[in-house]
Design a protein around this motif. Sequence first.
Motif, PDB file in Angstrom:
ATOM      1  N   HIS A  24      44.150  33.365  34.755  1.00 45.81           N
ATOM      2  CA  HIS A  24      44.955  34.587  34.870  1.00 45.81           C
ATOM      3  C   HIS A  24      46.028  34.410  35.943  1.00 45.81           C
ATOM      4  O   HIS A  24      45.843  33.643  36.899  1.00 45.81           O
ATOM      5  N   TYR A  26      46.817  36.192  38.344  1.00 48.41           N
ATOM      6  CA  TYR A  26      46.423  36.561  39.710  1.00 48.41           C
ATOM      7  C   TYR A  26      45.558  35.477  40.370  1.00 48.41           C
ATOM      8  O   TYR A  26      45.142  35.618  41.520  1.00 48.41           O
ATOM      9  N   ASP A  40      48.876  36.499  31.282  1.00 51.65           N
ATOM     10  CA  ASP A  40      48.247  37.810  31.464  1.00 51.65           C
ATOM     11  C   ASP A  40      47.031  37.968  30.538  1.00 51.65           C
ATOM     12  O   ASP A  40      46.708  37.067  29.752  1.00 51.65           O
ATOM     13  N   SER A  41      46.394  39.121  30.630  1.00 54.11           N
ATOM     14  CA  SER A  41      45.145  39.338  29.898  1.00 54.11           C
ATOM     15  C   SER A  41      45.341  39.216  28.389  1.00 54.11           C
ATOM     16  O   SER A  41      44.486  38.676  27.697  1.00 54.11           O
ATOM     17  N   PHE A  63      35.121  40.458  33.285  1.00 53.23           N
ATOM     18  CA  PHE A  63      35.415  41.092  31.982  1.00 53.23           C
ATOM     19  C   PHE A  63      36.274  40.181  31.103  1.00 53.23           C
ATOM     20  O   PHE A  63      36.218  40.251  29.875  1.00 53.23           O
ATOM     21  N   MET A  64      37.065  39.324  31.707  1.00 56.62           N
ATOM     22  CA  MET A  64      37.927  38.419  30.930  1.00 56.62           C
ATOM     23  C   MET A  64      37.077  37.350  30.226  1.00 56.62           C
ATOM     24  O   MET A  64      37.298  37.039  29.052  1.00 56.62           O
ATOM     25  N   TYR A 112      41.071  50.103  27.973  1.00 60.94           N
ATOM     26  CA  TYR A 112      41.766  48.994  28.641  1.00 60.94           C
ATOM     27  C   TYR A 112      40.782  47.831  28.736  1.00 60.94           C
ATOM     28  O   TYR A 112      39.603  48.053  29.058  1.00 60.94           O
ATOM     29  N   ASN A 114      40.163  45.894  30.878  1.00 57.52           N
ATOM     30  CA  ASN A 114      39.524  45.816  32.204  1.00 57.52           C
ATOM     31  C   ASN A 114      38.334  46.764  32.228  1.00 57.52           C
ATOM     32  O   ASN A 114      38.335  47.808  32.877  1.00 57.52           O
ATOM     33  N   SER A 129      47.682  45.784  29.438  1.00 57.21           N
ATOM     34  CA  SER A 129      48.885  46.459  29.929  1.00 57.21           C
ATOM     35  C   SER A 129      50.113  46.052  29.105  1.00 57.21           C
ATOM     36  O   SER A 129      51.095  46.774  29.062  1.00 57.21           O
ATOM     37  N   HIS A 198      53.921  46.983  38.088  1.00 60.48           N
ATOM     38  CA  HIS A 198      52.848  46.904  37.091  1.00 60.48           C
ATOM     39  C   HIS A 198      52.370  48.333  36.798  1.00 60.48           C
ATOM     40  O   HIS A 198      52.221  49.136  37.731  1.00 60.48           O
ATOM     41  N   GLU A 200      49.605  49.617  36.383  1.00 56.55           N
ATOM     42  CA  GLU A 200      48.362  50.060  37.033  1.00 56.55           C
ATOM     43  C   GLU A 200      48.680  50.822  38.322  1.00 56.55           C
ATOM     44  O   GLU A 200      47.777  51.326  38.994  1.00 56.55           O
ATOM     45  N   SER A 214      53.558  44.376  32.170  1.00 57.53           N
ATOM     46  CA  SER A 214      52.406  43.532  32.516  1.00 57.53           C
ATOM     47  C   SER A 214      52.876  42.351  33.364  1.00 57.53           C
ATOM     48  O   SER A 214      54.082  42.144  33.550  1.00 57.53           O
ATOM     49  N   THR A 215      51.944  41.567  33.842  1.00 55.66           N
ATOM     50  CA  THR A 215      52.321  40.428  34.700  1.00 55.66           C
ATOM     51  C   THR A 215      53.259  39.484  33.957  1.00 55.66           C
ATOM     52  O   THR A 215      54.277  39.069  34.500  1.00 55.66           O
ATOM     53  N   MET A 263      39.562  37.774  42.261  1.00 53.51           N
ATOM     54  CA  MET A 263      40.279  36.719  41.520  1.00 53.51           C
ATOM     55  C   MET A 263      40.360  35.444  42.368  1.00 53.51           C
ATOM     56  O   MET A 263      40.306  34.335  41.862  1.00 53.51           O
TER      57      MET A 263
HETATM   58  P1  13P Z   1      47.625  42.150  32.944  1.00 46.97           P
HETATM   59  O1  13P Z   1      47.048  40.788  32.869  1.00 46.97           O
HETATM   60  O2  13P Z   1      47.457  42.887  31.643  1.00 46.97           O
HETATM   61  O3  13P Z   1      49.013  42.202  33.453  1.00 46.97           O
HETATM   62  O4  13P Z   1      46.702  43.022  33.935  1.00 46.97           O
HETATM   63  C1  13P Z   1      46.613  42.873  35.262  1.00 46.97           C
HETATM   64  C2  13P Z   1      45.243  42.941  35.758  1.00 46.97           C
HETATM   65  O5  13P Z   1      44.901  43.733  36.568  1.00 46.97           O
HETATM   66  C3  13P Z   1      44.299  42.018  35.259  1.00 46.97           C
HETATM   67  O6  13P Z   1      43.117  42.309  35.784  1.00 46.97           O
END
Ligand code: 13P
Length: 304
Positions: A24, A26, A40-41, A63-64, A112, A114, A129, A198, A200, A214-215, A263
Motif C-alpha cells: 500500500h 502508506y 491504493d486499496s 483488512f487488506m 468501505y 477498511n 476511496s 484524501h 477520509e 484516493s492516494t 502501516m
Molecule cells: P486508499 O488506498 O483508498 O486511498 O485509502 C487510504 C487508506 O486509508 C487505506 O487504509
Amino acid sequence: MQRTELIEKINKLKKEKNAIVLAHTYQNIEIDEVADFSGDSLYLSQQAAKTDADVIVFAGVYFMAETAKILSPKKTVLLPNLNAGCAMADKINLEQLRAFKAQHKDIPVVCYVNSTAAVKSESDVCCTSANAINVVKSLNAKEVLFVPDQHLGSFVESQLDNVKVITYPGYCPVHHEITTKDIEEKKKLYPNAKVMVHPECPSDVVKMADFTGSTTGIIKTVKESNEKEFIIVTEKGVVDRLKRDCPDKKFILINEKAVCETMKLIHLEDILYTLENNKYEIHIDKEISQKAFLAINKMVMINA
Ligand code: 13P
Ligand code: SF4
C-alpha cells in the motif's frame, strides 16, 4: 544484514515460492523495492483478484490481506505483522452493523473496504476511496447506509444529486485529526501550493481542497499537473513517494502526525521472515468469506 542482501534474498524466495508482494502507498517506502504492485486499496484488490501467484504477501494492514484472501481463497495470503491493524476498521463490528441496519431498515449498505470481513459479509457492496462515488451511483438508490467512514460517506453525498448517504460515525484517526487550521497555516507559508486532500478527512477540510481523491488519485493528479508546489493532506507515505517520483516539485506534508503507525510496522526484514516462515497466514471463516466475496466482487466489477 545489508539492504541489498535482504532484497536479493526476498527476490529469490519470491521466485521459488511463486509469490508476489503487494504494497500500500502508506507503507514504508523501502518496501516498494521488493513490491510487484504498489498503490491504493482499489488497485491492490484488483491485483489480488487477478494474480497467478500461489502466495500473496500483503504489505499493508489486516483488512487488506483479508480482502486479498477473500478474492483469492485458494491462495496463501500472508501478512508480515499481525499487529498491523486499522483503527477505522475497528470502529464497527457485526453487532454494531446489525444495530445500524435495524435503525434504517431496507436501505442498501455500502461498506468501505477498511472494515472487517464479518462486516463486509453483511453489506451489499464494498467500495474504496477511489470508486465510492461510482459504487453508490450504481445502486440507483435514494438512500444508502455507509459504513464505517462518516467522512468518505459525506464526501460521496456531496458529489451526487438526490442520494441521501446515512453515515455510521466511524473515522480514521490519522485523517480525522487534520483541521482547517492546519491547512491555513501551511497556506500562509506556501500560498501558491495546491491543496490535495484524501476524502477520509473531515468535510470542512475537504472544502478547502483543490483536489480530493484516493492516494493513487492524488499521485496521478500531481504527476500530470504543471503546478510546482503541493500541500499533501493525507498520510506521509504519499509524500515520500511523490518526493521520490517528482524531484522537480515541492511537497509539504500537512502535519507531522499524519502517519499511520500500524502501516509502518512492516520492514524488509519482516517480508523476508514472512517468506521464510510462511507467516502470518490469513484464515477466514468459510461462510463469512463467501458472503463477503459477493460484496467485494461487486465492487471489483463496478471498477473506479
Ligand atoms: P486508499 O488506498 O483508498 O486511498 O485509502 C487510504 C487508506 O486509508 C487505506 O487504509
Ligand atoms: Fe486505517 Fe487510517 Fe491507517 Fe488507513 S490510514 S489503514 S484508514 S488507520
